[in-house]
Scaffold this motif. Sequence first.
Motif, PDB file in Angstrom:
ATOM      1  N   LEU A 441       0.841  -1.193   0.000  1.00 41.28           N
ATOM      2  CA  LEU A 441       0.000   0.000   0.000  1.00 41.28           C
ATOM      3  C   LEU A 441       0.878   1.245   0.000  1.00 41.28           C
ATOM      4  O   LEU A 441       0.521   2.275  -0.567  1.00 41.28           O
ATOM      5  CB  LEU A 441      -0.920  -0.015   1.218  1.00 41.28           C
ATOM      6  CG  LEU A 441      -2.111  -0.960   1.101  1.00 41.28           C
ATOM      7  CD1 LEU A 441      -2.762  -1.160   2.470  1.00 41.28           C
ATOM      8  CD2 LEU A 441      -3.136  -0.428   0.114  1.00 41.28           C
ATOM      9  N   GLY A 442       2.031   1.139   0.645  1.00 39.22           N
ATOM     10  CA  GLY A 442       2.954   2.275   0.656  1.00 39.22           C
ATOM     11  C   GLY A 442       3.445   2.622  -0.743  1.00 39.22           C
ATOM     12  O   GLY A 442       3.537   3.796  -1.110  1.00 39.22           O
ATOM     13  N   LEU A 444       1.882   1.994  -3.543  1.00 42.97           N
ATOM     14  CA  LEU A 444       0.740   2.572  -4.258  1.00 42.97           C
ATOM     15  C   LEU A 444       0.512   4.008  -3.812  1.00 42.97           C
ATOM     16  O   LEU A 444       0.286   4.900  -4.628  1.00 42.97           O
ATOM     17  CB  LEU A 444      -0.519   1.763  -3.988  1.00 42.97           C
ATOM     18  CG  LEU A 444      -0.901   0.681  -4.988  1.00 42.97           C
ATOM     19  CD1 LEU A 444      -2.108  -0.077  -4.474  1.00 42.97           C
ATOM     20  CD2 LEU A 444      -1.177   1.273  -6.362  1.00 42.97           C
ATOM     21  N   ALA A 445       0.587   4.207  -2.493  1.00 41.33           N
ATOM     22  CA  ALA A 445       0.352   5.548  -1.956  1.00 41.33           C
ATOM     23  C   ALA A 445       1.370   6.534  -2.522  1.00 41.33           C
ATOM     24  O   ALA A 445       1.027   7.670  -2.860  1.00 41.33           O
ATOM     25  CB  ALA A 445       0.421   5.523  -0.433  1.00 41.33           C
ATOM     26  N   HIS A 448       0.437   7.901  -5.733  1.00 40.39           N
ATOM     27  CA  HIS A 448      -0.575   8.937  -5.621  1.00 40.39           C
ATOM     28  C   HIS A 448       0.072  10.268  -5.260  1.00 40.39           C
ATOM     29  O   HIS A 448      -0.251  11.304  -5.828  1.00 40.39           O
ATOM     30  CB  HIS A 448      -1.623   8.551  -4.578  1.00 40.39           C
ATOM     31  CG  HIS A 448      -2.648   9.617  -4.342  1.00 40.39           C
ATOM     32  ND1 HIS A 448      -3.648   9.912  -5.252  1.00 40.39           N
ATOM     33  CD2 HIS A 448      -2.815  10.476  -3.323  1.00 40.39           C
ATOM     34  CE1 HIS A 448      -4.390  10.895  -4.786  1.00 40.39           C
ATOM     35  NE2 HIS A 448      -3.909  11.262  -3.618  1.00 40.39           N
ATOM     36  N   GLU A 449       1.008  10.217  -4.295  1.00 39.34           N
ATOM     37  CA  GLU A 449       1.681  11.458  -3.888  1.00 39.34           C
ATOM     38  C   GLU A 449       2.405  12.066  -5.085  1.00 39.34           C
ATOM     39  O   GLU A 449       2.379  13.273  -5.284  1.00 39.34           O
ATOM     40  CB  GLU A 449       2.703  11.192  -2.766  1.00 39.34           C
ATOM     41  CG  GLU A 449       2.205  10.369  -1.589  1.00 39.34           C
ATOM     42  CD  GLU A 449       0.984  10.948  -0.888  1.00 39.34           C
ATOM     43  OE1 GLU A 449       0.676  12.137  -1.100  1.00 39.34           O
ATOM     44  OE2 GLU A 449       0.321  10.224  -0.138  1.00 39.34           O
TER      45      GLU A 449
ATOM     46  N   ILE C 262     -10.072  -2.323   1.402  1.00 40.33           N
ATOM     47  CA  ILE C 262      -9.999  -0.880   1.220  1.00 40.33           C
ATOM     48  C   ILE C 262     -10.814  -0.477   0.007  1.00 40.33           C
ATOM     49  O   ILE C 262     -10.706  -1.051  -1.062  1.00 40.33           O
ATOM     50  CB  ILE C 262      -8.536  -0.447   1.056  1.00 40.33           C
ATOM     51  CG1 ILE C 262      -7.768  -0.690   2.362  1.00 40.33           C
ATOM     52  CG2 ILE C 262      -8.428   1.024   0.655  1.00 40.33           C
ATOM     53  CD1 ILE C 262      -6.281  -0.768   2.185  1.00 40.33           C
ATOM     54  N   LEU C 280      -6.707   3.219  -7.273  1.00 36.55           N
ATOM     55  CA  LEU C 280      -6.141   2.353  -6.247  1.00 36.55           C
ATOM     56  C   LEU C 280      -5.087   3.116  -5.452  1.00 36.55           C
ATOM     57  O   LEU C 280      -4.996   2.984  -4.230  1.00 36.55           O
ATOM     58  CB  LEU C 280      -5.525   1.100  -6.880  1.00 36.55           C
ATOM     59  CG  LEU C 280      -6.477   0.147  -7.595  1.00 36.55           C
ATOM     60  CD1 LEU C 280      -5.702  -1.046  -8.144  1.00 36.55           C
ATOM     61  CD2 LEU C 280      -7.594  -0.338  -6.685  1.00 36.55           C
ATOM     62  N   ALA C 281      -4.306   3.915  -6.140  1.00 38.27           N
ATOM     63  CA  ALA C 281      -3.258   4.679  -5.459  1.00 38.27           C
ATOM     64  C   ALA C 281      -3.871   5.710  -4.515  1.00 38.27           C
ATOM     65  O   ALA C 281      -3.392   5.913  -3.396  1.00 38.27           O
ATOM     66  CB  ALA C 281      -2.353   5.358  -6.485  1.00 38.27           C
ATOM     67  N   ARG C 282      -4.947   6.349  -4.938  1.00 33.77           N
ATOM     68  CA  ARG C 282      -5.620   7.341  -4.087  1.00 33.77           C
ATOM     69  C   ARG C 282      -6.171   6.667  -2.837  1.00 33.77           C
ATOM     70  O   ARG C 282      -6.011   7.158  -1.712  1.00 33.77           O
ATOM     71  CB  ARG C 282      -6.740   8.019  -4.880  1.00 33.77           C
ATOM     72  CG  ARG C 282      -7.458   9.136  -4.118  1.00 33.77           C
ATOM     73  CD  ARG C 282      -8.706   9.614  -4.855  1.00 33.77           C
ATOM     74  NE  ARG C 282      -9.663   8.555  -5.092  1.00 33.77           N
ATOM     75  CZ  ARG C 282     -10.493   8.056  -4.201  1.00 33.77           C
ATOM     76  NH1 ARG C 282     -10.485   8.534  -2.963  1.00 33.77           N
ATOM     77  NH2 ARG C 282     -11.320   7.081  -4.509  1.00 33.77           N
ATOM     78  N   ALA C 284      -5.155   3.888  -1.542  1.00 30.11           N
ATOM     79  CA  ALA C 284      -4.030   3.426  -0.738  1.00 30.11           C
ATOM     80  C   ALA C 284      -3.460   4.579   0.091  1.00 30.11           C
ATOM     81  O   ALA C 284      -3.152   4.414   1.272  1.00 30.11           O
ATOM     82  CB  ALA C 284      -2.944   2.838  -1.633  1.00 30.11           C
ATOM     83  N   ALA C 285      -3.330   5.733  -0.523  1.00 28.83           N
ATOM     84  CA  ALA C 285      -2.766   6.886   0.184  1.00 28.83           C
ATOM     85  C   ALA C 285      -3.610   7.218   1.408  1.00 28.83           C
ATOM     86  O   ALA C 285      -3.092   7.517   2.485  1.00 28.83           O
ATOM     87  CB  ALA C 285      -2.672   8.089  -0.755  1.00 28.83           C
ATOM     88  N   VAL C 288      -3.266   4.470   4.208  1.00 28.72           N
ATOM     89  CA  VAL C 288      -1.982   4.550   4.891  1.00 28.72           C
ATOM     90  C   VAL C 288      -1.953   5.720   5.869  1.00 28.72           C
ATOM     91  O   VAL C 288      -1.263   5.686   6.885  1.00 28.72           O
ATOM     92  CB  VAL C 288      -0.859   4.642   3.830  1.00 28.72           C
ATOM     93  CG1 VAL C 288       0.413   5.185   4.404  1.00 28.72           C
ATOM     94  CG2 VAL C 288      -0.625   3.277   3.216  1.00 28.72           C
ATOM     95  N   GLN C 289      -2.737   6.762   5.592  1.00 31.67           N
ATOM     96  CA  GLN C 289      -2.825   7.868   6.544  1.00 31.67           C
ATOM     97  C   GLN C 289      -3.665   7.471   7.756  1.00 31.67           C
ATOM     98  O   GLN C 289      -3.419   7.923   8.868  1.00 31.67           O
ATOM     99  CB  GLN C 289      -3.452   9.097   5.884  1.00 31.67           C
ATOM    100  CG  GLN C 289      -2.516   9.747   4.893  1.00 31.67           C
ATOM    101  CD  GLN C 289      -3.035  11.092   4.458  1.00 31.67           C
ATOM    102  OE1 GLN C 289      -3.308  11.964   5.289  1.00 31.67           O
ATOM    103  NE2 GLN C 289      -3.174  11.265   3.165  1.00 31.67           N
ATOM    104  N   LEU C 294      -0.026  -0.030   7.634  1.00 29.29           N
ATOM    105  CA  LEU C 294      -0.501  -0.641   6.405  1.00 29.29           C
ATOM    106  C   LEU C 294       0.392  -0.336   5.212  1.00 29.29           C
ATOM    107  O   LEU C 294       0.299  -0.988   4.181  1.00 29.29           O
ATOM    108  CB  LEU C 294      -1.932  -0.182   6.088  1.00 29.29           C
ATOM    109  CG  LEU C 294      -3.052  -0.813   6.915  1.00 29.29           C
ATOM    110  CD1 LEU C 294      -4.398  -0.272   6.447  1.00 29.29           C
ATOM    111  CD2 LEU C 294      -3.045  -2.331   6.789  1.00 29.29           C
ATOM    112  N   ALA C 295       1.267   0.634   5.360  1.00 32.84           N
ATOM    113  CA  ALA C 295       2.165   0.953   4.238  1.00 32.84           C
ATOM    114  C   ALA C 295       2.989  -0.267   3.838  1.00 32.84           C
ATOM    115  O   ALA C 295       3.365  -0.417   2.681  1.00 32.84           O
ATOM    116  CB  ALA C 295       3.085   2.109   4.615  1.00 32.84           C
TER     117      ALA C 295
END
Lengths: 459, 99, 371
Positions: A441-442, A444-445, A448-449, C262, C280-282, C284-285, C288-289, C294-295
């Motif tokens: 998930l990191g 993927l996140a 997004h960033e 999620i 999916l990336a949105r 995930a972000a 994780v916050q 979960l990261a």
Amino acid sequence: MRVDLAVIGAGPAGIAAATEARAHGLSVLVLDENHAPGGRIWQAIEARSAKDDDDRAAQEAVRAFRASGAEARFGATVWCVEPEGRVYWSEQGRARDAEAAQVLIATGATERPLPIPGWTLPGVMTVGAAQIALKTGGLVPSGDVWLAGQGPLLLLYATQALAAGGRIAGVLDLAPRGAWRRALAHLPGALRAPSYLARGLAWRLALRRAGVPWIRAAHVRAEGEGRLERIRFAAAGGIHVRPASLLLLHDGVIPSVQITRALGCAHLWDEGLRCWKPATDAWGRSSLARIVIAGDGAGIGGAAVAQLSGRIAALGIAAALGRLAEAARDAAAAPLIAARARHLAVRPFLDALFAPLAIEPEDDTILCRCEEVTAGRVREAVALGCLGANQLKSFTRAGMGPCQGRLCASTVAAVIAAARGVAVRDVEPYRLRFPTKPLTLGELAALHEQAEAVEPQAS
Amino acid sequence: MLTRPDTGALTILFEGTPVPARQGESVAAALLAAGILAFRTTAVSGAPRGPFCMMGACFDCLAVVDGVGGVQTCLVPVREGMRVERQRGARDVAAEAVA
Amino acid sequence: MMAERFDVAVIGGGMVGSAIAVGCARRGARAVLLDEGDVALRAARGNFGLVWSQGKGDGMPAYAAWTRESLRHWDAFADAMSAAAGSDIGYRRSGGLVFALGEEEWAQRQEDVRRLHNQIGGPSTPVRLLDRRALEDLLPGTPLGPRVLGASLAPEDGHVNPLLLLRGMHAAFRAAGGAHRPGAAVDAVRPGFTVHRGEETIAADRVVIAAGLGTPRLAAMLGMRVDVHPVRGQNMVTERLPPLLPLPASAIRQTAEGVVQIGVSYEENLWETATTVAELARMAARAVQVLPPLARARVVRAWGALRPMTPDRYPIYAQSRVHRGAYVAVCHSGVTLAAAHAGPLAEAILAGQLPDLVAALGPERFHADAA
């Protein structure tokens, strides 16, 4: 990053395609999950000493690839391909992406799963797994190692293992009676590429000369407490038990369709191999404009066919991108296409000789290893109205694990088909979606960033 | 068993015990060569599992590598001093984050 | 094929149709449930599994009331479905959270809760605002990220395994004597009523069209106008993890198996169920916050599903004035409303009249002549 061609897989097909594409001036990115080129059949070829002409030719092909100027990323696991040509992968814990005008999928084949009772015990592996261990680590079998199944790879591995100083306790030939007779009808085709037959016979003779017991058997079971300790099988009218420290299974290989399925490419049923494969034309073009497929992933053909298909695909791509006139493309491809046809002539014979083993698992044999779903639970679900693999997934969790059906799609479909009384081709297969390989998930996140930094969304 | 004549010049640790390893091979291959067949127990039933396909498809060779769980050991080349532990059930991401 | 006659034919074996069908069968009606095959769009595959009242009916008190009614019936309904499924369907009602990340979200959350509190009829069930301290007291040991400033908690909310629920409903339906006929889409439905599917003709005194995105086409055949369009929702799940999050939240929940699910995107008018890296990336972000550990967790599967969405997002329950006995039921919160569908709605359909509670949820709120 933007390239003309992204190649997924650095096996024989991917290497040949990349080298050919570079020769026509295309910018090429090659991505492979392994840490060196070669795929399965040429695994660790750069690190090994050549044993024969095939090895020498492979090393030459890899050398040419290394010198071609293609950008090669190893340890790169592709987890998404978009139809428009964007490829996403993970490298050293970071997700990356590149845009490509054309994407060549050369991810090869995977072992056809052979679920026997006890196949999840530590100590049970595939023949392919043992071959990888041999090629990359020099590991050889010793002490009560049995092989069970059928197929050229089983013969090849046994020969290689013995040549490397290994010992095999025995081979359980699970092919049903009469396979030779069925295959004979295709012998003329096989004789167009006699090297395959000659090799197969040579491997078989080598095993006989080495005194490896070759037993025609059925109903193999792996047994033991916490790990494999013995095998049980039916042969010569009786049941036999043998101590075993390792059992290597093999029932042929089938195209790996994870990426092509998730992309939504059209697939065809291959009746000879009893498996699905992506629909491609002679140039390897799929049903999607920017997606091309070459090698065993487009249909089982072996290394020689894979190299030829890789080159043919690259010629087609070069022409499609305007770097090669169509007449030149056709002229260059003609001998390759002819050679490929000769090599493919042996396939009907091999497909008939090594027709996939019937899948009739007992109720408590596990089919989905990840979620530990047995054949019995699958049959129960069919009785409750499950018609295909997707409903089955919903009802039993089969196919929901990290392998995403790589080890159960074919067997689950066979069991559903048998329970419903329909042909396997009429059972809807697992619907796959990206990511086809796990990523955090990191990671993927972070994508997004990155995207936000470039183009913040109004939220 | 799968064995090899030369034991390899590198050393990795499995559950604290030194295991010889060869440059270029995977963690899974090194462990197999040392006679280690079970790398984890499943989160579903606690059954022991070890490498099956050795090519990144089966996800049965998962272990904890240098503190990170759920690693496909057949895809990771050995490195001198690498610490490998069995994964028992589901991986504990919260504990990993703290460690 | 010879026509068989049923008391009620339900078209659509997803979350809505199955609930109505099981409700009818368990009340002694001879019922048939018609369902497509394996590749049905099946919005049920996209259900997050929330049994959720929080935020429901903001601006539509009738919906808040109907949701409350469903929650009232859920405990008994879950017991019955678990019994029929032969296993726990994962039903837990210990509260549901909507997290607020950052000052702006936290301010908005508080305003939304107050507004709904002041609405006629109030919220479907009580909602409390919890600041960071109160959240930590509620969830000791849960590794919340620093941007989680608070949350709203609906103590009566919860979650269920939507797939096991569907399985339970099908099993309960069969056990009650219902005829479950999966395998093909319905071609047509005619007054009288007859339902036509390939060579098959099925006759019934009542017909309920609960076919999700397929509803408008069939409803029109009986003179009912129902507007439904697809809204894609993408979901993803992680590998199995030890317990991290004891209560479900609106976009993140941990299932009984330990996977963290999620969601969920909201993409209008898409007809295909592919996943996209951007969404999916949105998601995930954000996840994780909420829970930083979960990261490190791996996503092992993602999928998209198409919700049947009405013009104002609230359900449509229709009853034909011309063809008595023809009904339509379509909504996107099929899990939360399953108990109401299997309970008061099924009962009312058998009695010949939609329940008063859904009077304001008819299609005539969009078009006066819809039914």
